[in-house]
Write an enzyme that holds these catalytic residues in place. Structure first.
Site, short mmCIF file in Angstrom:
data_model
loop_
_atom_site.label_atom_id
_atom_site.label_comp_id
_atom_site.label_asym_id
_atom_site.label_seq_id
_atom_site.Cartn_x
_atom_site.Cartn_y
_atom_site.Cartn_z
N TYR A 1 0.87 -1.10 -0.09
CA TYR A 1 -0.13 0.16 0.01
C TYR A 1 0.86 1.39 0.05
O TYR A 1 0.65 2.29 -0.67
CB TYR A 1 -0.97 0.13 1.07
CG TYR A 1 -1.83 1.22 1.41
CD1 TYR A 1 -2.56 1.72 0.57
CD2 TYR A 1 -1.15 2.05 2.54
CE1 TYR A 1 -3.20 2.79 0.71
CE2 TYR A 1 -1.86 3.48 2.77
CZ TYR A 1 -2.96 3.72 1.94
OH TYR A 1 -3.51 5.03 1.97
N PHE B 1 -1.59 10.47 8.43
CA PHE B 1 -1.24 9.35 9.43
C PHE B 1 -2.73 8.62 9.66
O PHE B 1 -3.43 8.37 8.46
CB PHE B 1 -1.01 10.00 10.91
CG PHE B 1 0.55 10.27 10.65
CD1 PHE B 1 0.88 11.35 9.71
CD2 PHE B 1 1.63 9.74 11.24
CE1 PHE B 1 2.18 11.48 9.28
CE2 PHE B 1 3.06 9.78 10.83
CZ PHE B 1 3.41 10.69 9.78
#
Ligand code: UFG
Length: 323
Positions: free
Chosen positions: A139, A167
Site C-alpha cells: 500500500y 497518519f
C-alpha cells in the site's frame, strides 16, 4: 468546479462536505466499490471506475473542472500484502489514467491522498517530511510511486500537486451524520467501538511485544474533518498559483492500541473485551507526525487535538449510522 475522486468514501465524503460548506462546487466520481451513495455530499455524481478512460473523458467534458482531489484508491495495509496486484492496478494504473485525462483536458492541479506508510519503519519520531521514504508494505509503495510520478509530471508537464501524507484517519462529522463504513472493517477505532456496542465479541490486538511503553503499536489518529480542512487549504494554495509540495497530516501525538481500548471504554461506559494475537505483517511499531510544515505553510490548525474527542465523534456515528 472541483472533481473529487472517491468522494463517496470515508475521507472523500467529509472533504466534499467541507469544500461545499466553504462555497466550492464539487463533482464526485466514485465507482461505489467501497463508497456509499448515502455518503454523497453533492448532487453532482458520476459513477465511474478510473479504469474506464472514455467515461473519465466524458466527465472532464461535462464539467468545467479546475482541479482534482484524488482519494479513489484501495487502502488496506493487510490486503495489500495478500493481493498486491489489486493495489498496483487501482492505485498506480488508475491514477495514471486520471493524470492522462487531466493533461488531455489541460487540468494541471491535483491534491493527492498519500500516506505516512510511505515512510516505512521510522528512523526517528516525530516523522517530518524529510524522513527517508522506505515503505514496508505494498500500500505504502503504491502511494510513494504516485508521489514520484507526480514529481516527474510536474517537471515535464507543469502539473502542480499537493501530496498529503495522512497518519490514521478517524472520527466522523456528527452534524452531517456521515462516518466511517468499510466492508469488511479493518480499522482499529471502529472495530473497538463495534466491540463496545456488542456488534463484535472482542477486539484482537495484533501483538503486545513491540518496543513501545505498553508493547502495543502507536499511531497518530487525526480527525477526518481536520484532514478535510487541510485538503481545502492545500487546494486554495494550488488555485492561488503555488508550486507542488507535500505535507504530513497528523496531530503529532502517538496513542497505543491499548490506550485506544481504555479511552473507548471510558467514553462508551462499556467493557471492551480483547485478545492478544500475532503481529500483523507490515505494521511499524510507532508512527506519529511532525506536522509543523502543514501548520506553517498551509496555516492548518487541527481542531481535534484530543483522542477522546475524536473517539467521541466515532462513537456517536457508531450509534447513529445510516450506512
Ligand atoms: N489493530 C489491532 N487490531 C485490529 C486492527 C488494528 O491491533 O483489529 C492495530 C494495528 O496493528 C495498528 C493499529 O491498530 O497498530 C491501527 O491499525 P489500523 O488498521 O486502524 O490502521 P493502520 O495503521 O494499519 O493503517 C492506517 C490506514 C492506512 C494508512 C496507515 C498509515 O488504514 O491507509 O494508517 O499508518 F496507510
Amino acid at each position: 468546479m472541483i472533481l473529487i475522486t472517491g468522494g463517496a468514501g470515508y475521507i472523500g465524503s467529509h472533504c466534499t462536505l467541507d469544500l461545499t460548506r466553504a462555497g466550492y462546487n464539487c463533482v464526485v466520481l466514485d465507482d461505489l466499490s467501497e463508497g456509499h451513495l448515502e455518503a454523497l455530499q453533492t448532487d453532482n455524481f458520476c459513477r465511474v471506475n478510473l479504469e474506464d478512460v472514455d467515461k473519465l473523458r466524458e466527465v472532464f467534458r461535462k464539467y468545467p473542472i479546475e482541479a482534482v482531489i484524488h482519494f479513489a484508491a484501495s487502502c488496506y495495509v493487510g490486503e495489500s500484502a495478500i493481493n498486491p496486484q489489486k493495489y498496483y492496478q487501482n492505485n498506480v494504473v488508475n491514477t495514471l489514467n486520471l493524470l492522462q485525462v487531466m493533461l488531455e483536458s489541460n487540468v494541471k492541479k491535483i491534491v493527492f491522498s498519500s500516506t505516512c506508510a510511505a515512510y516505512g519503519n521510522p528512523k526517528y519520531t516525530p516523522i517530518d517530511e524529510n524522513h527517508p521514504k522506505n515503505p514496508i508494505n505494498t500500500y505504502g509503495k503504491t502511494k510513494l510511486m504516485i508521489e514520484n510520478i507526480l514529481e516527474d509530471y510536474d517537471r515535464a508537464y507543469g502539473l502542480k500537486y499537493m501530496a498529503l501524507r495522512y497518519f490514521n484517519a478517524a472520527g466522523a462529522d456528527n452534524k452531517a451524520n456521515i462516518g466511517e463504513s468499510h466492508n469488511p472493517e479493518t480499522h482499529l477505532i471502529p472495530l473497538v467501538l463495534e466491540a463496545a456496542s456488542g456488534k463484535r465479541e472482542l477486539i484482537k490486538i495484533f501483538g503486545d511485544d513491540y518496543h513501545t511503553p505498553d508493547g502495543t503499536c502507536i499511531r497518530d489518529y487525526i480527525h477526518v474533518n481536520d484532514l478535510s480542512s487541510a485538503h481545502r487549504l492545500a487546494l486554495d494554495k494550488l488555485l492561488n498559483g503555488a508550486g507542488s509540495n507535500f505535507y504530513n497530516l497528523g496531530t503529532g501525538k502517538g496513542v497505543s492500541v491499548k490506550e485506544i481500548i481504555d479511552i473507548s471504554e471510558k467514553i462508551t461506559g462499556k467493557t471492551v473485551k480483547s485478545e492478544i494475537i500475532h503481529k500483523r505483517p507490515g505494521d511499524p511499531p510507532l508512527l506519529f507526525a511532525d506536522n509543523k510544515k502543514a501548520q506553517l505553510e498551509l496555516g492548518w490548525r487541527p481542531e481535534y487535538n484530543k483522542i477522546d474527542d475524536i473517539i467521541s465523534t466515532a462513537w456517536y456515528w457508531e450509534q447513529n449510522r445510516r450506512y
